[in-house]
Design a protein around this motif. Sequence first.
Motif, PDB file in Angstrom:
ATOM      1  N   LEU A   5       0.502  -0.924   0.080  1.00 34.90           N
ATOM      2  CA  LEU A   5      -0.077   0.234  -0.036  1.00 34.90           C
ATOM      3  C   LEU A   5       0.901   1.122  -0.312  1.00 34.90           C
ATOM      4  O   LEU A   5       0.338   2.429  -0.476  1.00 34.90           O
ATOM      5  CB  LEU A   5      -1.380   0.025   0.914  1.00 34.90           C
ATOM      6  N   ALA A   6       2.014   1.402   0.575  1.00 40.77           N
ATOM      7  CA  ALA A   6       2.908   2.389   1.136  1.00 40.77           C
ATOM      8  C   ALA A   6       3.315   2.489  -0.721  1.00 40.77           C
ATOM      9  O   ALA A   6       3.963   3.703  -0.747  1.00 40.77           O
ATOM     10  CB  ALA A   6       4.282   1.799   1.980  1.00 40.77           C
ATOM     11  N   PHE A   7       3.590   1.574  -1.217  1.00 35.02           N
ATOM     12  CA  PHE A   7       3.662   1.428  -2.816  1.00 35.02           C
ATOM     13  C   PHE A   7       3.156   1.747  -3.801  1.00 35.02           C
ATOM     14  O   PHE A   7       3.293   2.923  -4.516  1.00 35.02           O
ATOM     15  CB  PHE A   7       5.714   0.642  -3.703  1.00 35.02           C
ATOM     16  N   VAL A   8       2.153   1.539  -3.767  1.00 38.44           N
ATOM     17  CA  VAL A   8       0.887   1.692  -4.488  1.00 38.44           C
ATOM     18  C   VAL A   8       0.234   2.390  -4.388  1.00 38.44           C
ATOM     19  O   VAL A   8      -0.819   3.271  -5.048  1.00 38.44           O
ATOM     20  CB  VAL A   8       0.385   0.420  -4.647  1.00 38.44           C
ATOM     21  N   GLY A   9       0.249   2.541  -3.255  1.00 39.91           N
ATOM     22  CA  GLY A   9      -0.974   3.578  -2.361  1.00 39.91           C
ATOM     23  C   GLY A   9      -1.622   4.678  -2.946  1.00 39.91           C
ATOM     24  O   GLY A   9      -2.047   5.575  -3.504  1.00 39.91           O
TER      25      GLY A   9
END
Length: 285
Positions: A5-9
């Motif tokens: 989520l940190a990368f894609v969010g």
Amino acid sequence: MIGYLAFVGPALLFFIMIQMIPFGMGVYYSFTSWNGISSTVEWVGLDNYIRIFTNDTRFFNSFLFTTKFMIAAVLISNAIGFTLALILNAALKTKNLLRTVYFLPNVIGGLLLGFIWQFIFVRGFAVIGDMTNIGFFQQPWLGDANTAFWGIVIVFAWQISGYMMVIYVAALQGLDRSLIEAAKIDGANAFQLLRKIIIPLVLPAFTICLFLTISMAFKIFDLNLSLTGGGPFNSTESVAINIYNEAFTMNNYGIGSAKSILFFLVVAIFTTIQVSITKKREVEA
């Protein structure tokens, strides 16, 4: 999960905000009679779509022009790009310099490029025509419907071919040289190598390049606007310009949104069919 989520969010959030929400709003407004200014939005259902299909010949003329332009531009730009890739894939001392030179037109913005070529067509060709009396340069390039069409195709192909060349060069450099050497040993000539070995193995690149050029040709706006503005007499008006004029010049935002949804569906259908056809023909080395 948190790491993903940190990368894609952030990217997903911006995609939703910039792409999905405006698209959803466009779908909603296509069923209204909103003028783009008023605070009141009146629901009209399918009236906008019915009006487009029954009483808007100019929109369908722009669709016809855009479709013809797409076919010509896609074929010419990919043919030039692939030819340049074949030439620059050879052992030339200046191939890196030439790749840069051929790619440079793609860096120039569409509006600026259009105004540059407008000057070339109107002033430059006229001067050359007066000096040489060559009929090609004496044509009313942007003043006649037929020559204006081919003028836009020429500029589009000149701008995009270098980009396509880069993709084709990457595909050619990834070929298994042993297959080509084996075919040469078996007596294959240059045409047979190209038809039987090279083209089938670089079909994934054709899939990408055809997809890109089809979508870019369909969505042509800035180049068309700066070269002809849709003239003469709306003969070179692309769908994008027609939608822009409908929504932002005549303040028919509801009808403009309906046209954009129809345009999206047509482009999606064309590109989906193209990708499915070319993907089926791809082979593995």
